[in-house]
Design a protein around this motif. Structure first.
Motif, short mmCIF file in Angstrom:
data_model
loop_
_atom_site.label_atom_id
_atom_site.label_comp_id
_atom_site.label_asym_id
_atom_site.label_seq_id
_atom_site.Cartn_x
_atom_site.Cartn_y
_atom_site.Cartn_z
N SER A 80 0.83 -1.21 0.00
CA SER A 80 0.00 0.00 0.00
C SER A 80 0.87 1.26 0.00
O SER A 80 0.51 2.26 -0.63
N LYS A 81 1.99 1.21 0.67
CA LYS A 81 2.91 2.35 0.68
C LYS A 81 3.47 2.59 -0.73
O LYS A 81 3.56 3.73 -1.20
N PHE A 82 3.81 1.51 -1.44
CA PHE A 82 4.32 1.61 -2.80
C PHE A 82 3.24 2.18 -3.72
O PHE A 82 3.50 3.07 -4.52
N LYS A 83 2.03 1.65 -3.62
CA LYS A 83 0.93 2.12 -4.47
C LYS A 83 0.64 3.59 -4.22
O LYS A 83 0.38 4.35 -5.15
N LYS A 84 0.66 3.99 -2.95
CA LYS A 84 0.40 5.39 -2.61
C LYS A 84 1.49 6.30 -3.18
O LYS A 84 1.19 7.37 -3.71
N ARG A 85 2.71 5.87 -3.13
CA ARG A 85 3.83 6.69 -3.58
C ARG A 85 3.85 6.84 -5.11
O ARG A 85 4.16 7.90 -5.62
N PHE A 86 3.54 5.78 -5.83
CA PHE A 86 3.64 5.79 -7.28
C PHE A 86 2.29 5.71 -7.97
O PHE A 86 2.19 5.24 -9.11
N ASP A 87 1.24 6.16 -7.31
CA ASP A 87 -0.12 6.04 -7.83
C ASP A 87 -0.34 6.73 -9.18
O ASP A 87 -0.87 6.16 -10.10
N GLY A 88 0.11 7.97 -9.33
CA GLY A 88 -0.15 8.72 -10.56
C GLY A 88 0.96 8.64 -11.59
O GLY A 88 0.91 9.33 -12.61
N LEU A 89 1.96 7.82 -11.36
CA LEU A 89 3.10 7.74 -12.27
C LEU A 89 2.71 7.13 -13.61
O LEU A 89 2.06 6.11 -13.67
N GLY A 90 3.07 7.78 -14.66
CA GLY A 90 2.83 7.25 -16.00
C GLY A 90 1.49 7.64 -16.60
O GLY A 90 1.17 7.24 -17.70
N LEU A 91 0.70 8.42 -15.92
CA LEU A 91 -0.59 8.83 -16.47
C LEU A 91 -0.49 10.13 -17.22
O LEU A 91 0.23 10.98 -17.04
#
Length: 73
Positions: free
Chosen positions: A62-73
């Protein structure tokens, strides 16, 4: 080349989780030792295609998802 720097290469017996045995050469242990495996290709999900679920230990996923959530959009 230096003398006496290579490990001893000898025969050992390997016992799989299902009880099957085979003899191989290794640098592990000493001549005639038996290596009992806890995980092998007949029981590990990576080879058997068993349950593949992502465990979130300590919130790492969840920490990883939160940190990189908007990457690549």
């Amino acid at each position: 080349m230096k003398a006496d720097i290579h490990p001893d290469y000898h025969k050992i017996k390997v016992v799989m989780t299902d009880g099957t045995e085979y003899t191989t050469y290794s640098t592990w242990g000493s001549e005639g030792d038996t290596m009992n495996l806890d995980i092998d290709p007949s029981s590990h999900p990576a080879w058997t295609g068993g349950n593949q679920s992502m465990l979130d230990r300590g919130g790492r996923v969840s920490k990883f998802k939160k940190r990189f959530d908007g990457l690549g959009l």
